[in-house]
Design a protein around this motif. Sequence first.
Motif, PDB file in Angstrom:
ATOM      1  N   GLU A 328       0.805  -1.222   0.000  1.00  0.00           N
ATOM      2  CA  GLU A 328       0.000   0.000   0.000  1.00  0.00           C
ATOM      3  C   GLU A 328       0.836   1.268   0.000  1.00  0.00           C
ATOM      4  OE1 GLU A 328      -2.880  -0.170   3.193  1.00  0.00           O
ATOM      5  OE2 GLU A 328      -3.239  -2.306   2.804  1.00  0.00           O
ATOM      6  N   ARG A 334       6.209  -1.125  -6.097  1.00  0.00           N
ATOM      7  CA  ARG A 334       5.108  -1.362  -7.048  1.00  0.00           C
ATOM      8  C   ARG A 334       5.548  -1.055  -8.468  1.00  0.00           C
ATOM      9  NH1 ARG A 334       1.760   1.744  -3.140  1.00  0.00           N
ATOM     10  NH2 ARG A 334       1.881   3.477  -4.642  1.00  0.00           N
ATOM     11  N   ALA A 352      -0.048   8.239 -11.014  1.00  0.00           N
ATOM     12  CA  ALA A 352      -1.046   7.524 -10.208  1.00  0.00           C
ATOM     13  C   ALA A 352      -0.374   6.653  -9.158  1.00  0.00           C
ATOM     14  CB  ALA A 352      -1.938   6.682 -11.114  1.00  0.00           C
ATOM     15  N   ASN A 353       0.728   6.036  -9.536  1.00  0.00           N
ATOM     16  CA  ASN A 353       1.451   5.204  -8.580  1.00  0.00           C
ATOM     17  C   ASN A 353       2.005   6.050  -7.438  1.00  0.00           C
ATOM     18  OD1 ASN A 353       2.723   2.769  -7.604  1.00  0.00           O
ATOM     19  ND2 ASN A 353       4.649   3.600  -8.386  1.00  0.00           N
ATOM     20  N   GLY A 357      -2.633   5.381  -6.132  1.00  0.00           N
ATOM     21  CA  GLY A 357      -3.734   4.729  -6.836  1.00  0.00           C
ATOM     22  C   GLY A 357      -5.090   5.333  -6.522  1.00  0.00           C
ATOM     23  N   PRO A 358      -6.179   4.579  -6.586  1.00  0.00           N
ATOM     24  CA  PRO A 358      -6.178   3.117  -6.552  1.00  0.00           C
ATOM     25  C   PRO A 358      -5.721   2.433  -7.839  1.00  0.00           C
ATOM     26  CG  PRO A 358      -8.425   3.927  -6.735  1.00  0.00           C
ATOM     27  CD  PRO A 358      -7.553   5.128  -6.509  1.00  0.00           C
ATOM     28  N   ARG A 359      -5.974   3.018  -9.018  1.00  0.00           N
ATOM     29  CA  ARG A 359      -5.449   2.390 -10.231  1.00  0.00           C
ATOM     30  C   ARG A 359      -4.045   2.901 -10.468  1.00  0.00           C
ATOM     31  NH1 ARG A 359      -7.779  -0.120 -15.206  1.00  0.00           N
ATOM     32  NH2 ARG A 359      -6.075  -0.122 -16.718  1.00  0.00           N
ATOM     33  N   LEU A 360      -3.147   1.976 -10.830  1.00  0.00           N
ATOM     34  CA  LEU A 360      -1.733   2.296 -10.980  1.00  0.00           C
ATOM     35  C   LEU A 360      -1.257   2.246 -12.423  1.00  0.00           C
ATOM     36  CD1 LEU A 360      -0.461  -0.039  -8.109  1.00  0.00           C
ATOM     37  CD2 LEU A 360      -0.974   2.408  -7.935  1.00  0.00           C
ATOM     38  N   THR A 361      -2.086   1.759 -13.319  1.00  0.00           N
ATOM     39  CA  THR A 361      -1.670   1.542 -14.700  1.00  0.00           C
ATOM     40  C   THR A 361      -2.414   2.457 -15.657  1.00  0.00           C
ATOM     41  OG1 THR A 361      -3.193  -0.359 -14.629  1.00  0.00           O
ATOM     42  CG2 THR A 361      -0.829  -0.829 -14.529  1.00  0.00           C
ATOM     43  N   PHE A 370      -3.725  -2.258  -9.219  1.00  0.00           N
ATOM     44  CA  PHE A 370      -4.445  -1.436  -8.255  1.00  0.00           C
ATOM     45  C   PHE A 370      -3.799  -1.534  -6.877  1.00  0.00           C
ATOM     46  CE2 PHE A 370      -7.403  -2.918 -11.456  1.00  0.00           C
ATOM     47  CZ  PHE A 370      -8.168  -1.803 -11.774  1.00  0.00           C
ATOM     48  N   VAL A 371      -4.051  -0.534  -6.057  1.00  0.00           N
ATOM     49  CA  VAL A 371      -3.812  -0.610  -4.615  1.00  0.00           C
ATOM     50  C   VAL A 371      -5.172  -0.691  -3.938  1.00  0.00           C
ATOM     51  CG1 VAL A 371      -3.039   0.622  -2.557  1.00  0.00           C
ATOM     52  CG2 VAL A 371      -1.639   0.661  -4.598  1.00  0.00           C
TER      53      VAL A 371
END
Length: 389
Positions: A328, A334, A352-353, A357-361, A370-371
Amino acid sequence: MAEGIVLVLNAGSSSVKFRIAEESGTALYEGAISGIGSKPAFKLKDGAGKTIPLDLAPERMDEHQDALDLLLGIAAEFLPGRQILAAGHRVVHGGLDFAAPVIADAAVLDRLDAFVPLAPLHQPHNLAAIRALARLRPDLPQVACFDTAFHIGQDRIARLFGLPRALIDEGVFRYGFHGLSYQAIAARMPAVMGPGADGKVIVAHLGNGCSMCAMDGRRSVATTMGFTALDGLVMGTRSGAIDPGVVLYLLEQKGYTPARIADLLYRESGLLGVSGLSNDMRDLLASDAPAAAEAVALFVHRILREIGSLMMVLGGLDALVFTAGIGENAAPVRARVIEGLGFLGARLDGAANAAGGPRLTAPDSRIAAFVIPTDEEAVIVSETLRLLS
């Protein structure tokens, strides 16, 4: 009439982590009593996460019963008139006997004692807290919630070792752990991931203890921990998977006793052992020591190797979920994992990372990441109340 409350307890060798929750599951207070057997310390936060200053811990606290007696006093002082309905406990190992939470009576505890050798860092202390609270409050229902139960539905072949059948029949095979965390994540995935939650997903529980779980339709298909919580990924102080021949070498050539090997593999290895500095990922990421960098690189390498293994069992990979302390909070870890999946079409969204997040991509990433914060305590509250009802 005042609503009842539920105690959630996670007992370790010298500490008791706790949550006091509403029947709805909402946290009222949480914290930890540490230093059991030495000089105790008490930490308490309210439901909003605000620290409440306390100076209540005695000069010495010899056993779990003393800590739980203190906690009962705190509950009575801060929540006068609120009845404690039950206590729900995290119990690491339920073996094959327990596929769901159970009332932790004396007969159940006797059965759970058999699993102490399989989880020596956790099981004896989990059970000690249940017995201690029973002495203090024999009228209070107590529920054992198991970290192994989430994985019981796995295919038998996924759980076998290549050992003689007599040992398999005695129960020597893969159990898997962190099930309460995975159950919490499985419940939260639809809200975060939408329809993709029911696809082929690998959840990475990365904390001081680490494992990964392959889920299909939010059910466990395979996991990296096995017979004990020592298997799989490199962890804070645990080695993760090693060649069994290493253990034979330590016994036969180095003269190690079984107790010495247990200390080595459970308490002196992992990130701490490889770095020689710390088991805390924050310390290692901040360090410029080559050994710290090597420990982080090994941590990521093992995650990627295990993702490859779990993907084959799933027959593909739609999404990756990070959770627990490192998952987290450690954006660099990550990033390295997602970038390692670049050949499969995973594309990191760096901003985003960094934001958590919650989405990282990126939107066009072939594999989504996601986180999702875990909440094992909320699972224990809901399972405890469900069982009692």
